[in-house]
Design a protein around this motif. Sequence first.
Motif, mmCIF file in Angstrom:
data_model
loop_
_atom_site.group_PDB
_atom_site.id
_atom_site.type_symbol
_atom_site.label_atom_id
_atom_site.label_comp_id
_atom_site.label_asym_id
_atom_site.label_seq_id
_atom_site.Cartn_x
_atom_site.Cartn_y
_atom_site.Cartn_z
ATOM 1 N N VAL A 22 18.751 59.294 -9.631
ATOM 2 C CA VAL A 22 17.926 58.202 -10.143
ATOM 3 C C VAL A 22 16.563 58.735 -10.592
ATOM 4 N N LEU A 23 15.957 59.617 -9.791
ATOM 5 C CA LEU A 23 14.675 60.209 -10.183
ATOM 6 C C LEU A 23 14.806 60.993 -11.488
ATOM 7 N N ALA A 24 15.898 61.748 -11.615
ATOM 8 C CA ALA A 24 16.125 62.501 -12.849
ATOM 9 C C ALA A 24 16.293 61.560 -14.027
ATOM 10 N N ASP A 25 16.975 60.450 -13.798
ATOM 11 C CA ASP A 25 17.187 59.473 -14.868
ATOM 12 C C ASP A 25 15.888 58.797 -15.274
ATOM 13 N N ILE A 43 28.100 69.266 -9.024
ATOM 14 C CA ILE A 43 26.924 68.703 -9.689
ATOM 15 C C ILE A 43 26.654 69.430 -10.998
ATOM 16 N N MET A 44 26.688 70.759 -10.966
ATOM 17 C CA MET A 44 26.390 71.528 -12.172
ATOM 18 C C MET A 44 27.453 71.333 -13.245
ATOM 19 N N ALA A 45 28.651 70.904 -12.831
ATOM 20 C CA ALA A 45 29.698 70.577 -13.803
ATOM 21 C C ALA A 45 29.550 69.153 -14.320
ATOM 22 N N GLY A 46 28.524 68.436 -13.823
ATOM 23 C CA GLY A 46 28.285 67.070 -14.269
ATOM 24 C C GLY A 46 29.109 66.032 -13.549
ATOM 25 N N ASP A 47 29.617 66.385 -12.357
ATOM 26 C CA ASP A 47 30.488 65.473 -11.613
ATOM 27 C C ASP A 47 29.856 65.092 -10.275
ATOM 28 N N ALA A 48 30.132 63.874 -9.824
ATOM 29 C CA ALA A 48 29.719 63.462 -8.487
ATOM 30 C C ALA A 48 30.704 64.024 -7.467
ATOM 31 N N PRO A 49 30.225 64.663 -6.403
ATOM 32 C CA PRO A 49 31.132 65.241 -5.400
ATOM 33 C C PRO A 49 31.709 64.224 -4.432
ATOM 34 N N PHE A 50 31.308 62.978 -4.544
ATOM 35 C CA PHE A 50 31.866 61.903 -3.717
ATOM 36 C C PHE A 50 31.775 60.613 -4.512
ATOM 37 N N GLU A 51 32.517 59.608 -4.045
ATOM 38 C CA GLU A 51 32.596 58.334 -4.763
ATOM 39 C C GLU A 51 31.370 57.481 -4.470
ATOM 40 N N GLU A 52 30.687 57.079 -5.504
ATOM 41 C CA GLU A 52 29.568 56.143 -5.409
ATOM 42 C C GLU A 52 29.405 55.498 -6.781
ATOM 43 N N ASP A 56 28.516 59.110 -10.921
ATOM 44 C CA ASP A 56 29.127 60.096 -11.810
ATOM 45 C C ASP A 56 28.468 60.063 -13.190
ATOM 46 N N GLU A 57 28.248 58.873 -13.700
ATOM 47 C CA GLU A 57 27.631 58.728 -15.020
ATOM 48 C C GLU A 57 26.203 59.280 -15.021
ATOM 49 N N LEU A 58 25.441 58.978 -13.966
ATOM 50 C CA LEU A 58 24.066 59.465 -13.879
ATOM 51 C C LEU A 58 24.013 60.984 -13.833
ATOM 52 N N ILE A 59 24.875 61.580 -13.002
ATOM 53 C CA ILE A 59 24.879 63.036 -12.880
ATOM 54 C C ILE A 59 25.279 63.677 -14.200
ATOM 55 N N SER A 60 26.320 63.168 -14.825
ATOM 56 C CA SER A 60 26.779 63.727 -16.088
ATOM 57 C C SER A 60 25.656 63.733 -17.123
ATOM 58 N N ALA A 64 23.337 67.134 -18.189
ATOM 59 C CA ALA A 64 23.420 67.514 -19.609
ATOM 60 C C ALA A 64 22.040 67.556 -20.255
ATOM 61 N N GLU A 65 21.143 66.685 -19.813
ATOM 62 C CA GLU A 65 19.788 66.646 -20.373
ATOM 63 C C GLU A 65 18.857 67.674 -19.754
ATOM 64 N N GLY A 66 19.329 68.357 -18.710
ATOM 65 C CA GLY A 66 18.502 69.359 -18.050
ATOM 66 C C GLY A 66 17.519 68.788 -17.043
ATOM 67 N N GLN A 67 17.631 67.492 -16.740
ATOM 68 C CA GLN A 67 16.720 66.873 -15.779
ATOM 69 C C GLN A 67 17.163 67.095 -14.338
ATOM 70 N N LEU A 68 18.446 67.360 -14.132
ATOM 71 C CA LEU A 68 18.993 67.539 -12.784
ATOM 72 C C LEU A 68 19.750 68.843 -12.708
ATOM 73 N N THR A 69 19.436 69.642 -11.707
ATOM 74 C CA THR A 69 20.176 70.874 -11.433
ATOM 75 C C THR A 69 20.443 70.950 -9.930
ATOM 76 N N ALA A 70 21.293 71.886 -9.549
ATOM 77 C CA ALA A 70 21.617 72.073 -8.133
ATOM 78 C C ALA A 70 21.793 73.555 -7.854
ATOM 79 N N THR A 71 21.480 73.949 -6.626
ATOM 80 C CA THR A 71 21.558 75.353 -6.243
ATOM 81 C C THR A 71 21.728 75.467 -4.738
ATOM 82 N N THR A 72 22.183 76.626 -4.293
ATOM 83 C CA THR A 72 22.233 76.924 -2.859
ATOM 84 C C THR A 72 21.030 77.763 -2.428
#
Length: 418
Positions: A22-25, A43-52, A56-60, A64-72
């Motif tokens: 939501v913050l990224a959006d 997440i980096m593939a643009g998919d939600a790792p769980f159902e909510e 999924d649409e927000l992450i995708s 894609a816009e570069g506003q959200l990334t994920a890392t270990t």
Amino acid sequence: MTNNTDICVIGAGRIGLPWAAVLADEGHTVTCVDVDEEIVDAIMAGDAPFEEPGLDELISRTVAEGQLTATTERSRVADANVVGVTLNAPADQIESYLDVLTGYCEHIDPDQTIINRTTLPVAITERTRVMIADGVGTEPANLDYVTFPERLAEGRAIEELRSLPKIVGTNNGRPHAVIDVLLEDLPGNPRYVDHETAAFIKLIDNAYRDARFAIANQFALAADRLGVDAHRAIALANDEYPRNDIPTPGTVGGKCLTKDPYFVTEEWVDDLPADLFSEARAANDAYADLVVNRVVELDPSSVVVLGRGFKRDVPDEVASPTIDIISDLERAGIDVESVEPLSIEPSERDAALKTAIPGSDAVILAVDHTYFRDRESMIRDLSDGLIVDLWGAFELGGRVERIGSGPLTRTESPPAND
């Protein structure tokens, strides 16, 4: 501070990831740090790792816009202006939570804003602030620390992030510039308080809900002894009576409702004459035990359990009382098959019911998913045995019986409106 804030969210679970998305959006640059490589990869593939719903649409879009990334990589915490903490803190693992958070302190700068969204006992809230301050080399009063408890219902996280009132705890209990920027485009004006009050309000939210459900389940336990239909009695007690709003009896689970009430009782009422919240938990657990006892009394050889999630229209099985019911029935020597439609492709759900139900001695409506409610006629037609309805979701009659009205021995039940 600008409207585009660099934010690092520690923990990409059911609290952290929807918030991050939501913050990224809203235009902020957000990085999620999580130890689970599968979650990060999803997440980096643009998919939600769980159902909510909506996630999924927000992450995708935001990935894609570069506003959200994920890392270990924990070190990425150092790159942000704001660090959000959404680590899980189970009641019996508070020390582990503190140890994990301590490991991030080497990457946190005293000039960063720390926003803690983890649900904690009130006393641990201050201890966490002091620990982080020590870890980054500053005084607690100088640490820009915010307690921002999540108040979300799973299955409505995105909707509620954009609508619910926000409780915010700050060092002085007053408005905070960074939080104002993060929330300026989200409805639900923040209510500013001190850290302890903010943490306490979150515990009030869930302890109250758990106790409210426990009232209904206590009625069901009493009605079961009396041979009264608790579901019908409660429905009539509520009907056009302005002072009653009693929920339907049923199992109560999930990570929050099974944990947060104990955070209240362990800290404040262990030396008081009343312990309401522990008793409420006991009543809710007892309803699940009643389900097992009543089904075992039927002496079935096979049972089909409909639903495994912890509540309606949510497939999450973590802290689900249905999982415990299944285990208890299996320990009693009963062959148990279960169907969780929300974990199956929609096109395959009806086929799963048609495969599982026929020939079973009993069918238990354990979770009143909308899918099951919409297929009441199908379930009745498929079943040759008793249908045990935990929620009063199906009309009485034929082979349908409800928990909370005595032993499950009848083959015919009177109509609900007789």
